[in-house]
Scaffold this active site. Structure first.
Site, PDB file in Angstrom:
ATOM      1  N   SER A 149       0.843  -1.199   0.000  1.00 58.13           N
ATOM      2  CA  SER A 149       0.000   0.000   0.000  1.00 58.13           C
ATOM      3  C   SER A 149       0.873   1.243   0.000  1.00 58.13           C
ATOM      4  CB  SER A 149      -0.894   0.021   1.242  1.00 58.13           C
ATOM      5  OG  SER A 149      -1.567   1.260   1.379  1.00 58.13           O
ATOM      6  N   TYR A 163      -2.014  -1.003  10.328  1.00 57.55           N
ATOM      7  CA  TYR A 163      -2.133  -1.332   8.908  1.00 57.55           C
ATOM      8  C   TYR A 163      -0.907  -0.835   8.136  1.00 57.55           C
ATOM      9  CZ  TYR A 163      -3.868  -1.201   4.089  1.00 57.55           C
ATOM     10  OH  TYR A 163      -4.016  -1.367   2.731  1.00 57.55           O
TER      11      TYR A 163
END
Length: 251
Positions: A149, A163
């Protein structure tokens, strides 16, 4: 398109297949004649139009190491129909917990149980799957794609600390795997999506879009096409790369 004999078909194992990038990836590979074994926390939906879905779906909770090991054993059993060969493994499943009202969870707001669950799903499970399926990947000279990401390289306004750091760790793991697995003829790469138009977008995303050079969100199909590229001979000398898919947001 004529479907090749079962033992000759290329096979993909994909985690996080039920929506967004995962769903688009299923469609991209299956349209090219691949067998796609999907994995998610949920059972195969009865209303899904994909014909081969029920028999090629594995329900697995990647937050549970024992359940993940059992799923790997089931995957290996199902791959026997392809001569125990696996052409591609795509580690797409991930969780991104939020606070009240969808708020971002920073370092102080994230309990240790949440940290551990996020890392189990986002980081340890991809390592377990790749290690557990290494012989099948080696037999096919296959490819692994880890979905990281843009949040793995910067503080993101919506993605929480657990995350983001799990995705940074997955990017580092990709480099390590590219070195270790590459010696076996298995290529390992990562894709790092930015703001993609999926169901998990947070309120306020439009403010980020204004800062993206291309001035729009990406689509799941655009991500799926890059994943497909990394799993085919078109990328036969690409190993250890992390490809940004974000319209220039990272610059």
């Amino acid at each position: 398109m004529t479907t090749p004999p079962n033992e000759d078909r290329k096979t993909l194992i994909l985690t996080g297949a039920s929506r967004g990038i995962g769903h688009a990836t299923v469609k991209r590979f299956s349209s090219a004649g691949w067998r796609v074994i999907t994995c998610s926390r949920h059972p195969f939906p009865e209303d899904c139009p994909w014909e081969m879905g029920p028999e090629d779906h594995i329900q697995v909770d990647l937050a549970d190491p024992a359940n993940t090991e059992a799923a790997i054993a089931e995957m290996r059993e199902r791959l026997k129909a392809q001569g125990s060969r696996l052409n591609a493994l795509v580690n797409n499943a991930a969780i991104s917990p939020k606070g009240p009202g969808g708020s971002r969870l920073g370092v102080f707001e994230t309990g240790m149980d949440v940290w551990q669950k996020v890392f189990q799903v986002n980081f340890f499970a991809p390592a377990m799957l790749a290690r557990g399926l290494v012989e099948e990947l080696k037999a096919a000279q296959g490819s692994v794609v880890n979905v990281t990401s843009i949040a793995g390289s910067r503080v993101h306004p919506f993605a929480g600390s657990a995350y983001s750091t799990s995705k940074a760790a997955l990017a580092a793991l990709t480099r390590e795997m590219a070195s270790d697995f590459g010696r076996l003829g298995i290529r390992v790469n990562a894709i790092a999506p930015g703001e993609i138009d999926t169901a998990i977008l947070s309120p306020g995303t439009e403010k980020i879009v204004a800062e993206i050079p291309m001035r729009r969100l990406g689509t799941p199909e655009e991500v799926a096409r890059t994943i497909y590229f990394l799993c085919t001979d078109q990328s036969s000398y690409v190993n250890g790369a992390e490809i940004h898919i974000n319209g220039g947001q990272h610059v």
